[in-house]
Design a protein around this motif. Structure first.
Motif, PDB file in Angstrom:
ATOM      1  N   ASP A 197      47.047  53.424   9.648  1.00 23.20           N
ATOM      2  CA  ASP A 197      46.131  52.336   9.439  1.00 23.20           C
ATOM      3  C   ASP A 197      45.747  52.391   7.864  1.00 23.20           C
ATOM      4  OD1 ASP A 197      44.684  54.614   9.604  1.00 23.20           O
ATOM      5  OD2 ASP A 197      43.305  54.048  10.984  1.00 23.20           O
ATOM      6  N   ASN A 198      46.561  53.102   7.047  1.00 22.92           N
ATOM      7  CA  ASN A 198      46.554  52.929   5.762  1.00 22.92           C
ATOM      8  C   ASN A 198      44.724  53.214   5.218  1.00 22.92           C
ATOM      9  OD1 ASN A 198      49.071  52.726   5.124  1.00 22.92           O
ATOM     10  ND2 ASN A 198      49.133  50.391   5.268  1.00 22.92           N
ATOM     11  N   ASP A 199      44.106  53.938   5.990  1.00 23.89           N
ATOM     12  CA  ASP A 199      42.802  54.333   5.550  1.00 23.89           C
ATOM     13  C   ASP A 199      42.565  55.562   4.826  1.00 23.89           C
ATOM     14  OD1 ASP A 199      43.178  55.991   7.489  1.00 23.89           O
ATOM     15  OD2 ASP A 199      41.278  55.545   8.800  1.00 23.89           O
ATOM     16  N   ARG A 250      56.349  48.104  16.391  1.00 24.94           N
ATOM     17  CA  ARG A 250      56.021  47.574  15.171  1.00 24.94           C
ATOM     18  C   ARG A 250      54.370  47.631  14.946  1.00 24.94           C
ATOM     19  NH1 ARG A 250      58.103  42.095  15.174  1.00 24.94           N
ATOM     20  NH2 ARG A 250      55.857  41.722  15.517  1.00 24.94           N
ATOM     21  N   ASN A 251      54.041  48.023  13.895  1.00 21.91           N
ATOM     22  CA  ASN A 251      52.731  48.050  13.354  1.00 21.91           C
ATOM     23  C   ASN A 251      52.283  46.600  12.951  1.00 21.91           C
ATOM     24  OD1 ASN A 251      50.267  48.336  11.973  1.00 21.91           O
ATOM     25  ND2 ASN A 251      51.041  50.411  11.212  1.00 21.91           N
ATOM     26  N   ASN A 252      51.317  46.065  13.531  1.00 22.63           N
ATOM     27  CA  ASN A 252      50.777  44.911  13.460  1.00 22.63           C
ATOM     28  C   ASN A 252      49.877  44.457  12.320  1.00 22.63           C
ATOM     29  OD1 ASN A 252      52.200  43.983  15.824  1.00 22.63           O
ATOM     30  ND2 ASN A 252      50.319  44.798  17.177  1.00 22.63           N
ATOM     31  N   GLY A 253      49.614  45.793  11.579  1.00 26.73           N
ATOM     32  CA  GLY A 253      48.877  45.631  10.425  1.00 26.73           C
ATOM     33  C   GLY A 253      47.413  45.612  10.747  1.00 26.73           C
ATOM     34  N   LYS A 308      44.071  50.991  23.202  1.00 23.84           N
ATOM     35  CA  LYS A 308      43.711  49.958  22.209  1.00 23.84           C
ATOM     36  C   LYS A 308      44.702  49.375  21.358  1.00 23.84           C
ATOM     37  CE  LYS A 308      40.076  49.394  18.866  1.00 23.84           C
ATOM     38  NZ  LYS A 308      38.958  50.376  18.243  1.00 23.84           N
ATOM     39  N   ALA A 309      45.528  50.419  20.908  1.00 25.77           N
ATOM     40  CA  ALA A 309      46.419  50.239  19.561  1.00 25.77           C
ATOM     41  C   ALA A 309      47.899  49.644  20.297  1.00 25.77           C
ATOM     42  CB  ALA A 309      46.588  51.575  18.796  1.00 25.77           C
ATOM     43  N   GLY A 310      47.901  49.610  21.486  1.00 24.00           N
ATOM     44  CA  GLY A 310      48.998  49.189  22.163  1.00 24.00           C
ATOM     45  C   GLY A 310      50.373  50.200  22.293  1.00 24.00           C
ATOM     46  N   ILE A 311      49.969  51.353  22.272  1.00 25.86           N
ATOM     47  CA  ILE A 311      50.886  52.352  22.350  1.00 25.86           C
ATOM     48  C   ILE A 311      50.966  52.936  23.887  1.00 25.86           C
ATOM     49  CG2 ILE A 311      51.625  54.843  21.776  1.00 25.86           C
ATOM     50  CD1 ILE A 311      51.774  53.079  19.399  1.00 25.86           C
ATOM     51  N   THR A 312      51.653  52.017  24.526  1.00 24.37           N
ATOM     52  CA  THR A 312      51.726  51.923  26.009  1.00 24.37           C
ATOM     53  C   THR A 312      53.075  52.197  26.552  1.00 24.37           C
ATOM     54  OG1 THR A 312      52.121  49.692  25.966  1.00 24.37           O
ATOM     55  CG2 THR A 312      50.117  50.252  26.080  1.00 24.37           C
ATOM     56  N   GLY A 313      53.822  52.732  25.763  1.00 24.09           N
ATOM     57  CA  GLY A 313      55.295  53.100  26.339  1.00 24.09           C
ATOM     58  C   GLY A 313      55.243  54.289  27.170  1.00 24.09           C
ATOM     59  N   SER A 314      55.881  54.257  28.160  1.00 26.69           N
ATOM     60  CA  SER A 314      55.845  55.294  29.323  1.00 26.69           C
ATOM     61  C   SER A 314      57.356  56.008  29.192  1.00 26.69           C
ATOM     62  CB  SER A 314      55.411  54.832  30.664  1.00 26.69           C
ATOM     63  OG  SER A 314      56.305  53.895  31.104  1.00 26.69           O
ATOM     64  N   ASP A 341      55.528  51.821  11.063  1.00 26.97           N
ATOM     65  CA  ASP A 341      55.825  51.467  12.344  1.00 26.97           C
ATOM     66  C   ASP A 341      56.174  53.032  13.140  1.00 26.97           C
ATOM     67  OD1 ASP A 341      55.803  48.592  11.921  1.00 26.97           O
ATOM     68  OD2 ASP A 341      57.286  49.275  10.361  1.00 26.97           O
ATOM     69  N   LEU A 342      56.674  52.947  14.437  1.00 25.15           N
ATOM     70  CA  LEU A 342      56.899  54.333  15.026  1.00 25.15           C
ATOM     71  C   LEU A 342      58.089  54.099  15.851  1.00 25.15           C
ATOM     72  CD1 LEU A 342      55.687  57.086  15.869  1.00 25.15           C
ATOM     73  CD2 LEU A 342      54.294  55.556  17.571  1.00 25.15           C
ATOM     74  N   TYR A 343      58.925  55.035  15.821  1.00 19.96           N
ATOM     75  CA  TYR A 343      59.942  55.145  16.670  1.00 19.96           C
ATOM     76  C   TYR A 343      59.863  56.399  17.872  1.00 19.96           C
ATOM     77  CZ  TYR A 343      64.957  55.144  18.188  1.00 19.96           C
ATOM     78  OH  TYR A 343      66.076  55.028  19.218  1.00 19.96           O
ATOM     79  N   VAL A 344      59.998  56.352  18.992  1.00 15.44           N
ATOM     80  CA  VAL A 344      59.845  57.431  19.864  1.00 15.44           C
ATOM     81  C   VAL A 344      61.113  57.558  20.740  1.00 15.44           C
ATOM     82  CG1 VAL A 344      58.405  58.433  21.938  1.00 15.44           C
ATOM     83  CG2 VAL A 344      57.421  57.033  19.990  1.00 15.44           C
ATOM     84  N   ALA A 345      61.615  58.764  20.604  1.00 17.22           N
ATOM     85  CA  ALA A 345      62.756  59.173  21.118  1.00 17.22           C
ATOM     86  C   ALA A 345      62.250  59.488  22.561  1.00 17.22           C
ATOM     87  CB  ALA A 345      63.639  60.261  20.708  1.00 17.22           C
TER      88      ALA A 345
END
Lengths: 275, 567
Positions: B138-140, B244-247, B170-176, B194-198
């Motif tokens: 979140d670049n904070d 993909r990060n929505n910013g 909340k952040a949409g990290i909903t991959g299962s 952004d984020l890649y999950v193997a």
């Protein structure tokens, strides 16, 4: 978690699979029986009648192994070896039987015993090389294979495996010379013929490693003509063509390779268990 | 499959007549060599009390889930300039899937002591954990955490006050599904991560027979003749996920649009991002278990294309799929192009794919000396300059998956020591197994970082079913060094994707701020440069992901330099 490169790879890259250790020839009179269930039944009956007869045990063991029932054969090889005085053939067969059931330490002890009795037994020396390679000791394997070739210079499979270990160890000049010797030898079986063809592929892969793609490509063009189903030649040829900037031809070779891969059974460690 | 006599004679003649080609051109030699690298076991007294749980202990293991272990992350969560350590932990099949986890966060004091702050920070996780990634999504200005588990991904946002909040939903990290390694990276160079999950196996224990049962043996769950846990072959693979990060603090799953969903998914274990083709964007390499690896070339338009096979880094030199576990990218031969390393199963070599100017790779594992890895079953890996002579050495974590392998005389063991390969002009020589390199366990994830701020790269290694290993780099007479900590402005704040080139005393050293790397783990975000005998860096060039370039002159060695992207 598949162990794709193992001693199986060096047994023979294609053609006859086998466990990587050379099985001595079954005596001519036994060969047809090895494929005959009736004959096995008869041999089993003979063992039941006289379990202390080492010849009956040995014949049954050979017949079962000939029918690729190696686990069933194992106790009969053991029984024969306990009942009969030690002989080169029996000890060699017993060593192979131990390997067949995964008792590699016992296999090694048996081969060492045989080599003590018969120091120039090329098959035992060769199989010791296979055991060393199974343990991951390529240097020791190369030494055993070298001794096997010294004991019997025309021993094509020992030459082939010696060359493979030399290549594995990065001794490319030695490996090329040994593969040349394989090519000059006359094969006497399907396995030896396959080994000779594979030697061409192995020489090409050395040329690739040395940065000589044109020479590799020329060799591989021959290999894919001789053995279009070779499991590695199309991929290696694709590598050579890629290095030569012939990208479209390379892609065609990769596609062919992936087709061959897809047709191969996915065996090895941890296979199976479909949900 | 026969050679005609004429063809055979012609071939033999050609082979005999032609001279053998020259050997591979060796990379330029490095600076003067220091003494052998020395990695000391510094675990005792460090305050790290973690013990790994991976299902049943030792020979009681019944399923694949219990064998692949866990990883760790070096991060500076409190921004005090000292590395902290996050360690992921597994669970057991008897514990409910949503049980609170036993992951640990240790606050480092920069001198080698760690204090457990897990409860206060609120990052114990849940369920069965495997991997971790760290990044300021979140670049904070503070570092956030991503944890992979058997069931779902967990995103912890750093609140900036020593605590984290689970913002996954909340952040949409909903991959299962069974997540393994993960990488924060900026796929579109838009200034956020952004984020890649193997992912590995779509695992349902009720459908997988337990190791050693009749059903398992009938399904050939055997290694040679040994009954082993079933899988991954034969079990359904799981698709990787690209977020993909929505910013705005949230993510969108763009796996389909980006083209990373495959007709047949792979068994993903390791992931690293880097610009292998020097075109200014981040590509993704995935080490897959028992199936071809993936090299996702970033097409620059939000989409990726797998070029692994045609780029010659998906398979072994013989064209065989291998059991890929961990991975790393680095310019180990100092030619300006990123090479790729992959750790594999025992009786496979660990793979080194050497870049040919970004067009494709050559598998040089045999020709550079990786034969020493033949018996090892390897996991975490990292190219780092442990002796600080200017080239990158290679650390590999080892340990078998089958606890009873010791009984079978196969030349390999369940507990294995780790290996440090010393780079000698492009060849890799296994360093003597002394001090911490003598310790044998069944190691898994490895994270690399300078936890004691003395300038060199240390290592933390997680071991299956037991205590981890903290290896402090005590290499005597090592070269000088520089570390660079990047602060992006137009680029993502972590500077992931930045490429930094140092010129010092005749050395030209390239480092890229990568995403991911190793196995289930995350490493020090600071870039480390070994400088040999140089006392300063003459020029330090930075290519930021935004496209901006920056050059610093005459930078003294022996310091941790913070570089901010120019406005």
């Amino acid at each position: 978690m598949n162990s794709a490169i193992s001693v199986v790879l060096i047994a023979l890259a294609f053609g006859s699979a086998g466990a990587g250790e050379q099985t001595p020839s079954v005596p001519p009179e036994e060969a047809p029986a090895a494929r005959s269930t009736d004959k096995i039944d008869a041999l089993e009956a003979a063992v039941r009648r006289n379990p202390n007869d080492p010849a009956s045990q040995y014949r049954l063991a050979l017949a079962l192994r000939g029918a690729d029932r190696r686990a069933d054969a194992f106790p009969h090889f053991v029984a024969a070896s306990e009942l009969a005085p030690p002989s080169s053939d029996l000890l060699l067969d017993l060593g192979i039987a131990y390997s067949d059931v995964g008792r590699y330490d016992d296999a090694e002890k048996t081969y060492r015993r045989l080599i003590t009795l018969d120091p120039s037994n090329a098959r035992a020396l060769h199989n010791m090389g296979n055991l060393a390679l199974r343990r991951g000791d390529a240097k020791e394997a190369a030494d055993w294979y070298g001794r096997a070739v010294a004991a019997r210079p025309a021993y094509l499979l020992a030459q082939y495996h010696l060359a493979y270990t030399q290549k594995f160890l990065g001794r490319y000049d030695d490996a090329m010379a040994t593969y040349m010797a394989v090519l000059k030898s006359e094969p006497s079986s399907g396995r030896e013929q396959a080994a000779r063809t594979d030697s061409l592929y192995q020489m090409a892969s050395i040329e690739l490693a040395r940065g000589a793609p044109a020479r590799a490509e020329a060799l591989l063009a021959e290999v894919v003509k001789i053995a279009p189903d070779h499991p590695s030649a199309h991929y290696a040829r694709g590598q050579a063509l890629r290095q030569l900037g012939r990208d479209d031809e390379a892609r065609a070779e990769f596609a062919e390779h992936m087709k061959i891969l897809a047709s191969r059974p996915m065996g090895g460690a941890s296979a199976g268990a479909a949900q | 499959m026969t050679l005609s006599p004429g063809r055979r004679a012609a071939l033999l003649a050609a082979l005999s007549a032609a001279p053998f080609a020259l050997a591979l051109a060796a990379p330029a030699p490095a600076a003067a060599k220091p003494a052998e690298p020395l990695l000391a076991d510094a675990t005792a007294g460090s305050g790290i009390a973690y013990r790994n749980v991976s299902g049943a202990q030792g020979r009681g293991k019944g399923w694949l889930t219990e064998t692949i272990g866990a990883g760790a992350a070096w991060l500076d969560y409190d921004g005090d300039g000292s590395l902290d350590l996050y360690i992921v932990n597994g669970s057991t099949h008897e514990r409910p899937a949503d049980t609170p986890g036993t992951n640990r966060l240790y606050r480092g004091d920069g001198r080698g002591r760690f204090t457990d702050v897990t409860q206060k920070a609120g990052v114990a996780g849940r369920g069965w954990g495997y991997g971790a990634a760290a990044g300021d999504y979140d670049n904070d200005g503070d570092t956030d955490l991503l944890v992979t588990t058997l069931r779902s991904d967990i995103l912890y946002r750093n609140n900036g006050d020593g605590t984290f909040a689970d913002v996954s939903q909340k952040a949409g990290i909903t991959g299962s599904g069974w997540g393994t390694s993960a990488a924060f990276f900026d796929m579109d160079n838009d200034g956020d991560l952004d984020l890649y999950v193997a992912r590995y196996v779509a695992f349902d224990r009720d459908k997988v027979p337990r190791r050693g049962t009749k059903e398992a043996i009938a399904r050939t769950c055997l290694y040679k003749t040994i009954p082993v846990v079933c899988g991954p072959l034969g079990l359904p693979p799981s698709q990787d996920t690209l977020y993909r990060n929505n910013g705005n603090g949230s993510f969108t799953d763009v796996s389909r649009e980006a083209g990373i969903l495959l007709p047949a998914a792979r068994y993903g274990l390791g992931v690293v991002t880097g610009d292998y083709d020097n075109d200014g964007d981040q590509d993704v390499f995935v080490a897959d278990d028992s199936v071809p690896n993936l090299l996702w070339r970033n097409l620059g338009n939000g989409a990726f294309r797998d070029v692994g096979v045609e780029s010659l880094c998906a398979l072994s030199a013989e064209g065989d799929p291998q059991a890929g576990m961990g991975t790393d990218m680095a310019d180990y031969d100092d030619d300006g192009w990123l090479d790729i390393g992959v750790t594999n199963f025992s009786q496979e070599l660990n793979s080194i794919f050497r870049s040919q100017s970004g067009r494709f790779f050559n598998d040089v594992s045999t020709s550079i000396g990786m034969q020493a890895s033949y018996s090892d079953l390897s996991w975490g890996m990292g190219f780092h300059d442990f002796d600080q002579d200017g080239d990158q050495d290679l650390f590999i974590a080892n340990g078998h998956v089958y606890p009873d392998i010791d009984d079978y005389g196969l030349g390999t063991t369940f507990n294995q020591p780790n290996t440090l390969y010393v780079n000698e002009g492009g060849r890799m020589r296994a360093a003597p197994r002394t001090a911490g390199l003598e310790v044998a366990r069944s190691f898994r994830g490895a994270a690399f970082g300078d936890y004691d701020n003395d300038g060199d790269v240390d290592v933390f290694v997680v071991a299956l079913d037991g205590a981890p290993l903290l290896l402090r780099n005590d290499t005597p007479a090592a070269g000088s060094w520089l570390q660079v900590s990047l602060r992006g402005r137009a680029s993502n704040r972590d500077g992931v994707g930045a490429r930094v080139t140092a010129r010092a005393g005749g050395l030209r050293v390239l480092r890229e701020r990568k995403g991911g790397g190793s196995y289930l783990s995350a490493s020090d975000p600071r870039l480390h440069f070994g400088l040999g005998g140089a006392t300063k860096v003459e020029t330090l060039e930075i290519r930021w992901p935004s496209g901006r370039t920056q050059t610093l002159q005459e930078v003294p060695a022996g310091r941790i330099l913070v570089v901010r992207e120019p406005e």
